[in-house]
Design a protein around this motif. Structure first.
Motif, short mmCIF file in Angstrom:
data_model
loop_
_atom_site.label_atom_id
_atom_site.label_comp_id
_atom_site.label_asym_id
_atom_site.label_seq_id
_atom_site.Cartn_x
_atom_site.Cartn_y
_atom_site.Cartn_z
N GLY A 113 26.99 -5.20 37.03
CA GLY A 113 27.03 -4.72 35.66
C GLY A 113 27.10 -3.19 35.62
N GLU A 114 27.64 -2.60 34.71
CA GLU A 114 27.96 -3.16 33.40
C GLU A 114 29.42 -3.61 33.42
OE1 GLU A 114 27.96 -1.76 28.70
OE2 GLU A 114 27.28 -0.38 30.25
N SER A 160 29.70 6.52 39.32
CA SER A 160 28.35 6.20 38.84
C SER A 160 27.70 5.12 39.69
CB SER A 160 28.38 5.79 37.36
OG SER A 160 29.22 4.68 37.14
N ASN A 161 28.49 4.19 40.22
CA ASN A 161 27.93 3.19 41.13
C ASN A 161 27.28 3.86 42.34
OD1 ASN A 161 28.68 0.96 39.58
ND2 ASN A 161 30.61 0.68 40.66
N VAL A 195 24.77 -11.19 36.12
CA VAL A 195 25.69 -10.21 35.54
C VAL A 195 25.08 -9.61 34.27
CG1 VAL A 195 27.76 -11.24 36.50
CG2 VAL A 195 26.94 -12.04 34.28
N ILE A 196 25.47 -8.37 34.00
CA ILE A 196 25.05 -7.69 32.77
C ILE A 196 26.32 -7.43 31.97
CG2 ILE A 196 23.94 -5.66 31.79
CD1 ILE A 196 22.28 -5.47 34.35
N VAL A 197 26.43 -8.11 30.82
CA VAL A 197 27.71 -8.23 30.12
C VAL A 197 27.73 -7.45 28.81
CG1 VAL A 197 29.31 -9.85 29.06
CG2 VAL A 197 28.11 -10.50 31.15
N HIS A 198 28.73 -6.61 28.68
CA HIS A 198 29.05 -5.90 27.44
C HIS A 198 30.12 -6.71 26.71
CE1 HIS A 198 30.35 -2.16 25.14
NE2 HIS A 198 31.46 -2.90 25.07
N ALA A 206 19.30 -1.29 41.04
CA ALA A 206 20.72 -0.99 40.88
C ALA A 206 21.52 -2.17 40.33
CB ALA A 206 21.31 -0.55 42.22
N ALA A 207 22.35 -1.89 39.34
CA ALA A 207 23.39 -2.82 38.89
C ALA A 207 24.72 -2.08 39.01
CB ALA A 207 23.15 -3.26 37.45
#
Length: 249
Positions: free
Chosen positions: A89-90, A40-41, A123-126, A56-57
């Motif tokens: 991220g994610e 997916s990246n 960063v995009i954090v779950h 893009a992340a």
């Protein structure tokens, strides 16, 4: 401009991904596409090269904690140098599905934060059922970012904000039984919020049972405006400025 700061609009998630991206562009919706694995990246990078409204992340999700290789970490390190990348991220921790590999999840999360520091990216954090561990780890790193689909308390939200994080607000805010999220919303400054959809997941109440898309972002902005007694246009403008500042869009 409306900015959906977290979604997964690419072919491995849906057949009509590019059609959705183009329709979003027609509605002045920009999106931060979040990758979760090497495949997916790669898709996210290709789409960000092709469409002006895609940013893009790239990251590795907790689901890879038991199988990630050094070569894959090196690949991500190289990809994060691409011009269209705005975040790592994610990434994050999830003890809801399993805590058996907690140490491996933490190790992968730490590796992602080190890469974010190296590339000077947010960063995009779950974080699900892992809020305290998430906070304790983030405060040891020189990073800022977004708490995606935030599920913690209003009090904990303020602690993340003090670390330099924004609170991601998505479709779950519209769910009738989500009183905790609305309580958090009422106690959080709009200047520390971001809009997101998590498409194709977490559809708003009005679209339950349907695949979610960035076009549903207006249900989120409308609900925030209603809860905070604001004009929806102000919610859209302020959150867009927040996203531009965080992701350098």
């Amino acid at each position: 401009m409306i900015i959906d700061t977290h979604c997964h609009i690419y072919a491995s998630e849906m057949e009509n991904a590019e059609e959705i991206i183009m329709e979003a562009a027609d509605n002045d919706i920009h999106m931060v596409l979040n990758g979760t694995d090497p495949s997916s990246n790669r898709e996210v990078l290709e789409l960000s090269d092709k469409y002006d409204n895609v940013h893009a992340a790239l990251g590795y999700f907790y689901t890879l904690a038991d199988e990630i290789t050094d070569e894959e970490i090196e690949l991500l390190d190289m990809q994060l140098g691409s011009d269209n990348v705005v975040a790592v991220g994610e990434i994050g921790l999830d003890y809801y599905h399993t805590k058996d590999n907690r140490d491996k999840q933490i190790e992968l999360f730490e590796n992602m934060l080190v890469l974010a520091e190296k590339h000077d990216l947010p960063v995009i954090v779950h974080s699900r059922k892992a809020m305290q561990d998430t906070f304790d780890i983030l405060k040891e790193h020189d990073v800022v970012g977004s708490m995606h689909s935030y599920q913690g308390s209003a009090e904990m939200a303020q602690q993340f904000i003090r670390l330099g994080f924004y609170i991601g607000v998505g479709g779950t805010i519209t769910h009738k039984n989500n009183k905790k999220a609305r309580r958090m919303l009422e106690n959080t400054d709009i200047n520390h919020m971001l809009l997101e959809t998590d498409s194709p997941y977490l559809s708003p109440q009005e679209k339950m049972g349907e695949m979610n898309t960035p076009l549903n972002i207006r249900y989120v902005s409308r609900k925030i405006a209603e809860e905070l007694d604001m004009e929806e246009s102000d919610v859209i403008e302020i959150t867009a400025e927040n996203a531009k500042a965080l992701f350098n869009i």
